[in-house]
Design an enzyme around this catalytic site. Sequence first.
Site: not given
Ligand code: GLU
Length: 440
Positions: A130
């Site tokens: 993240k």
């Molecule tokens: N931000 C989204 C999540 O929390 C998507 C992450 C992604 O597509 O890599 O799952």
Amino acid sequence: MLTEMTSQSWGMAPSTHTPLGQPLEWDTPMYKLAVGQLDAAAQVMNLQPNIWHRMRTPQRALLVSFPFRRDDYDTVETVFGYRVMHMNTMGPGKGGIRYAANVDLGEVTALAMWMTWKCAVMKLPFSGAKGGLRIDPTHLSAAELQRLTRRFTAEIIDVIGPEMDIPAPDLGTNEQVMAWIMDTYSAQKGHAVPGVVTGKPIEIGGSLGRKEATGRGVVTCMLEALRMIDLDVAGTTVAVQGFGNVGSVSARLAARAGAKVVAVSDVHSGIYNPGGLSLPDVEAWVAEHRWLEGYPHADPISNTEILELLVDVLIPAAVENQITAENAPHVKARLIVEGANGPTTMEADEILASNDVLVVPDVVANAGGVTVSYFEWLQSRQQFMWSEDEVNSQLERLMKEAFASVAATSKERGVSLRMAALILGITRVAEAKRRRGVFP
Ligand code: GLU
């Protein structure tokens, strides 16, 4: 490090403080929630302590600070940014980048950890990661947003890449931000590298269906869970907290599936119409006025009142820490489907369980986004485009399979869906770690 850990007695988590008694850099309330869930699952599943302890901290956490010049050409401020890889066991890192005023290392670490379980539950070949920028993007001009994004990309360029770590949108970021990241990265490499991000615009290799994917997955889970508790979707009442990408698509698709969406809210306020909202009409209002406030065909309601409405289904699709020990006793919904990451505290989970409220946890419920991100990554690497129907039907298949295995584990072990999802995800990662062994 792993052998040292065996000397600790089982059941005692490693200290969250440095030898000098300082809290670890990432030890914030959100990290405590993620690690608290991991600890609880580790106890229930009797997880091997070496592996359990290894899972509690991020394998890599990059913290950058850089100058950001405002449009007035006078103001230069220092912005903090993060990219965390929880563990690199399962493949390249995968997870969004959020822009928000209160982002910190603990939040990004917690979100990376949830991505690990999410990808493992969905059987995607990714490790959890993240990123975040500590800035409120809502007051930035488009030019400022672009400069900020390009500079942040340059700062983290050594740790991202289609085989290393693949960002995606999250709170406060969107497909345009992904396009700037892709362009900045590609400019440095000397050729277009569409696989470096997902959630990008279709014109540069984005996937059909990616934008709606998280909401679509939320609604697939809602329908599966309704079946579990013998509720017919026709006429089921739904309240959705949050009207960003996840909340608005969840509301629209829930209504399309036959549910009656009676309330939605955004950061400022909410709207409530017990007779049911017309979602196309609400979306048209927001497209024109940006916020829900002032929408004429409903009563105003606050962002917190919406959580306690008399409805069948509650979809928290805004931010973390919304359903807490204070308001959980007042939740009247029979089913909660977590569109947001970390919306429910551990204390609230217990209260909801004792009140017979079924919770479909974030790591399954909102996994539709990363699942279609996986499809997008595949398409970018193969330079082959899937049809929207293909994307949607593969998404639905994987969501239903994941939901069914979580439900089966929950039944077998007599635990909540959250605990079952954690056990499934953690088991898969633990097994992979065991197979890979320890270097050197
Ligand atoms: N931000 C989204 C999540 O929390 C998507 C992450 C992604 O597509 O890599 O799952």
